[in-house]
Write a protein that holds these residues in place. Structure first.
Motif, short mmCIF file in Angstrom:
data_model
loop_
_atom_site.label_atom_id
_atom_site.label_comp_id
_atom_site.label_asym_id
_atom_site.label_seq_id
_atom_site.Cartn_x
_atom_site.Cartn_y
_atom_site.Cartn_z
N MET A 1 0.92 -1.46 0.19
CA MET A 1 -0.07 0.12 -0.16
C MET A 1 0.72 1.02 0.59
O MET A 1 1.46 1.16 0.74
N ASP A 2 0.58 2.43 -0.67
CA ASP A 2 1.57 3.60 -0.56
C ASP A 2 1.08 4.84 0.16
O ASP A 2 0.21 4.20 1.07
N GLU A 3 2.12 5.24 0.75
CA GLU A 3 1.42 6.50 1.30
C GLU A 3 0.17 7.72 1.06
O GLU A 3 -0.54 7.20 2.16
N ARG A 4 -0.40 7.95 0.03
CA ARG A 4 -1.66 8.29 -0.40
C ARG A 4 -2.96 7.29 0.10
O ARG A 4 -3.81 7.20 0.20
N GLU A 5 -2.81 6.55 -0.23
CA GLU A 5 -3.75 5.34 0.19
C GLU A 5 -3.82 4.92 1.39
O GLU A 5 -4.79 4.37 2.55
N LYS A 6 -2.74 4.93 2.11
CA LYS A 6 -2.62 4.94 3.88
C LYS A 6 -2.99 5.66 4.63
O LYS A 6 -4.39 5.75 5.31
N LEU A 7 -3.54 6.91 3.73
CA LEU A 7 -3.71 8.20 4.71
C LEU A 7 -5.19 8.28 4.39
O LEU A 7 -6.23 8.88 4.93
N ARG A 8 -5.37 7.58 3.11
CA ARG A 8 -7.11 7.94 3.17
C ARG A 8 -7.76 6.57 3.85
O ARG A 8 -8.86 7.36 4.41
N LYS A 9 -6.93 5.62 4.15
CA LYS A 9 -7.85 4.45 5.09
C LYS A 9 -7.50 5.30 6.85
O LYS A 9 -8.74 5.12 6.68
N PHE A 10 -6.73 5.83 6.83
CA PHE A 10 -6.61 6.50 7.95
C PHE A 10 -7.79 7.78 7.88
O PHE A 10 -8.47 7.90 9.35
N ARG A 11 -7.49 8.28 7.42
CA ARG A 11 -9.08 9.18 7.39
C ARG A 11 -10.81 8.86 7.47
O ARG A 11 -11.64 9.53 7.78
N GLU A 12 -10.40 7.65 6.85
CA GLU A 12 -11.92 7.12 6.66
C GLU A 12 -11.96 6.14 8.55
O GLU A 12 -13.09 6.29 8.88
#
Length: 88
Positions: free
Chosen positions: A1-12
């Motif tokens: 998982m790239d950093e953007r995907e991790k950040l999106r999941k964290f926001r969700e």
């Protein structure tokens, strides 16, 4: 998982957590009114105390009427209970 995907999941996850907290708080969410100041809290406390006293007196009068007790008898009973430490 790239950093953007991790950040999106964290926001969700963060949004879901915030929504759950909002539901637990009874829907009050983040836009709750500011805390009351000490003066208004004290005024409200005094109003509630006056109302409790009024309701107590109303119930006491109803019981006195129901059992045909004169106020002198009730007063003597209350003094006796106070002296015995049965009521504060």
């Amino acid at each position: 998982m790239d950093e953007r995907e991790k950040l999106r999941k964290f926001r969700e996850l963060d949004d879901a957590f915030a929504e759950a907290l909002k539901e637990l708080d009874g829907g009050s969410g983040y836009d709750t009114p500011p805390q009351e100041d000490a003066a208004s809290l004290e005024a409200r406390r005094q109003e509630e105390e006056i109302e409790r006293q009024r309701l107590f007196e109303q119930r006491l009068r109803a019981l006195m009427s129901e059992y045909h007790l004169p106020s002198e008898s009730v007063s003597t009973l209350m003094r006796t209970l106070l002296e015995l430490g049965r009521i504060a």
